[in-house]
Design a protein around this motif. Structure first.
Motif, PDB file in Angstrom:
ATOM      1  N   TYR A 122      68.654   0.394  31.476  1.00  0.00           N
ATOM      2  CA  TYR A 122      67.563   0.981  32.253  1.00  0.00           C
ATOM      3  C   TYR A 122      68.010   1.467  33.631  1.00  0.00           C
ATOM      4  O   TYR A 122      67.631   2.546  34.069  1.00  0.00           O
ATOM      5  CB  TYR A 122      66.424  -0.037  32.396  1.00  0.00           C
ATOM      6  N   ASP A 123      68.823   0.664  34.328  1.00  0.00           N
ATOM      7  CA  ASP A 123      69.246   1.052  35.678  1.00  0.00           C
ATOM      8  C   ASP A 123      70.761   1.143  35.797  1.00  0.00           C
ATOM      9  O   ASP A 123      71.325   1.000  36.876  1.00  0.00           O
ATOM     10  CB  ASP A 123      68.699   0.063  36.720  1.00  0.00           C
ATOM     11  N   HIS A 124      71.424   1.405  34.669  1.00  0.00           N
ATOM     12  CA  HIS A 124      72.890   1.421  34.660  1.00  0.00           C
ATOM     13  C   HIS A 124      73.429   2.792  35.075  1.00  0.00           C
ATOM     14  O   HIS A 124      72.922   3.827  34.664  1.00  0.00           O
ATOM     15  CB  HIS A 124      73.405   1.068  33.261  1.00  0.00           C
ATOM     16  N   ARG A 125      74.467   2.763  35.895  1.00  0.00           N
ATOM     17  CA  ARG A 125      75.183   3.988  36.278  1.00  0.00           C
ATOM     18  C   ARG A 125      76.676   3.776  36.071  1.00  0.00           C
ATOM     19  O   ARG A 125      77.172   2.652  36.213  1.00  0.00           O
ATOM     20  CB  ARG A 125      74.930   4.348  37.753  1.00  0.00           C
ATOM     21  N   GLY A 133      73.170  10.447  37.534  1.00  0.00           N
ATOM     22  CA  GLY A 133      72.129   9.606  36.969  1.00  0.00           C
ATOM     23  C   GLY A 133      71.814   9.997  35.542  1.00  0.00           C
ATOM     24  O   GLY A 133      72.512  10.823  34.928  1.00  0.00           O
ATOM     25  N   LYS A 150      67.606   6.416  27.148  1.00  0.00           N
ATOM     26  CA  LYS A 150      67.477   5.327  28.123  1.00  0.00           C
ATOM     27  C   LYS A 150      66.795   4.131  27.470  1.00  0.00           C
ATOM     28  O   LYS A 150      65.792   4.277  26.772  1.00  0.00           O
ATOM     29  CB  LYS A 150      66.678   5.779  29.344  1.00  0.00           C
ATOM     30  N   GLN A 153      62.895  -0.995  29.988  1.00  0.00           N
ATOM     31  CA  GLN A 153      63.094  -1.971  31.054  1.00  0.00           C
ATOM     32  C   GLN A 153      62.677  -3.345  30.563  1.00  0.00           C
ATOM     33  O   GLN A 153      61.732  -3.498  29.797  1.00  0.00           O
ATOM     34  CB  GLN A 153      62.274  -1.594  32.290  1.00  0.00           C
TER      35      GLN A 153
END
Length: 308
Positions: A122-125, A133, A150, A153
């Protein structure tokens, strides 16, 4: 689960994959991997987790000392318990770190690993400096035939689940909460080494533990109820982490476990302790007799905790 280090073995396969360090393989990781398996099943393709044997920051910064929840071998064991098909192990190198997200998706994921679908946390880079992004990942994937999606969450109640949160809980002695987020008791594995032998004189002989993985986080100072695994057997244990203030041993932190209802010489054996519950913090007693009385109470408490 098949562990793949030689990516040539993947030729001719198409994979549904996700990528990350996965320290702890905790509830959040397992939620992501469950979704990965669902996507893979719908596509009729094998699932794969792409991970690294070393912490990326430790490669980039020689003086960085990570605080780990798992050794690499433990991480593989926990990943295997999720039921994924492949664990692809990539060595994290300086050259790899310099790849942009576009270069990584094109040269590593598409050309080398034959990824069909990439599930992004969900918030991975990722990629050099983590500049891009999710929207850019989708564009780069489309250009080389990878579908990028994606993940949903995930949170546990009010708190987000993360490796850093679990480390914080462990450092604060909150092992029950940490164990819940991990989905298993936090453990330390090591060798039994010779200590001061003071515990034996007090009537509480202890095994002093030298932890194998130097970067594993040590829970906060205090007394714990632990499960002890030794020579293929499981025992109840009362574990102490601290500098033994009553004995004025200086600042050196020791890990020592009193194994309940056990006798025998166990020096140089491998031992694993699994943290079940924090019993109390460290106390400096005025006399050794006071310490002995407290240890008797602690042992009764530990025995009760581990019997329930």
């Amino acid at each position: 689960m098949i562990v793949v280090r030689d990516t040539e073995r993947l030729k001719g396969k198409r994979l549904v994959a996700t990528i990350g360090f996965f320290d702890g393989v905790h509830l959040g990781h397992r939620f992501l991997i469950h979704e990965l398996k669902q996507v893979a099943e719908a596509a009729g393709l094998p699932s794969a987790v792409i991970t690294f044997p070393e912490h990326p920051r430790a490669v980039l910064h020689a003086d960085y000392q990570p605080k780990l929840l798992n050794s690499f071998e433990e991480k593989l064991k926990h990943l295997a318990s999720t039921g994924i098909d492949y664990c692809i192990v990539l060595d994290f190198t300086l050259e790899l770190s310099r790849l942009t997200a576009k270069e990584f998706i094109t040269t590593i994921l598409a050309d080398r690993l034959h990824v069909d679908t990439l599930l992004i946390g969900y918030d991975h880079r990722f990629g050099h400096n983590r500049e891009d992004g999710f929207e850019q990942y989708v564009t780069y994937g489309e250009a080389c035939g990878i579908r990028v999606i994606k993940a949903s969450q995930y949170s546990e109640g009010e708190a987000a689940v993360s490796s850093s949160e679990i480390r914080r809980l462990l450092s604060e002695c909150r092992v029950e909460e940490a164990d819940h987020l991990l989905t298993y008791p936090y453990g330390l594995k090591g060798s039994i080494v010779s200590g001061y032998k003071v515990g034996r004189k007090l009537g509480f002989p202890t095994a002093n533990i030298q932890v194998d993985e130097p970067f594993k986080i040590i829970p906060g100072i205090g007394v714990y109820a632990v499960r002890v695994y030794l020579n293929g057997q499981r025992y109840k244990g009362m574990l102490y982490i601290g500098n033994r203030p009553t004995l004025d041993n200086g600042d050196n932190i020791t890990l020592e476990v009193n194994i309940l209802n056990f006798t025998g010489d166990i020096y140089n054996n491998e031992i694993t302790v699994a943290f079940i519950q924090h019993v109390r913090g460290d106390i400096k007693f005025n006399t050794l007799d006071q310490l002995i009385e407290q240890l008797k109470k602690d042992r009764e408490t530990v025995d009760k905790i581990l019997t329930e």
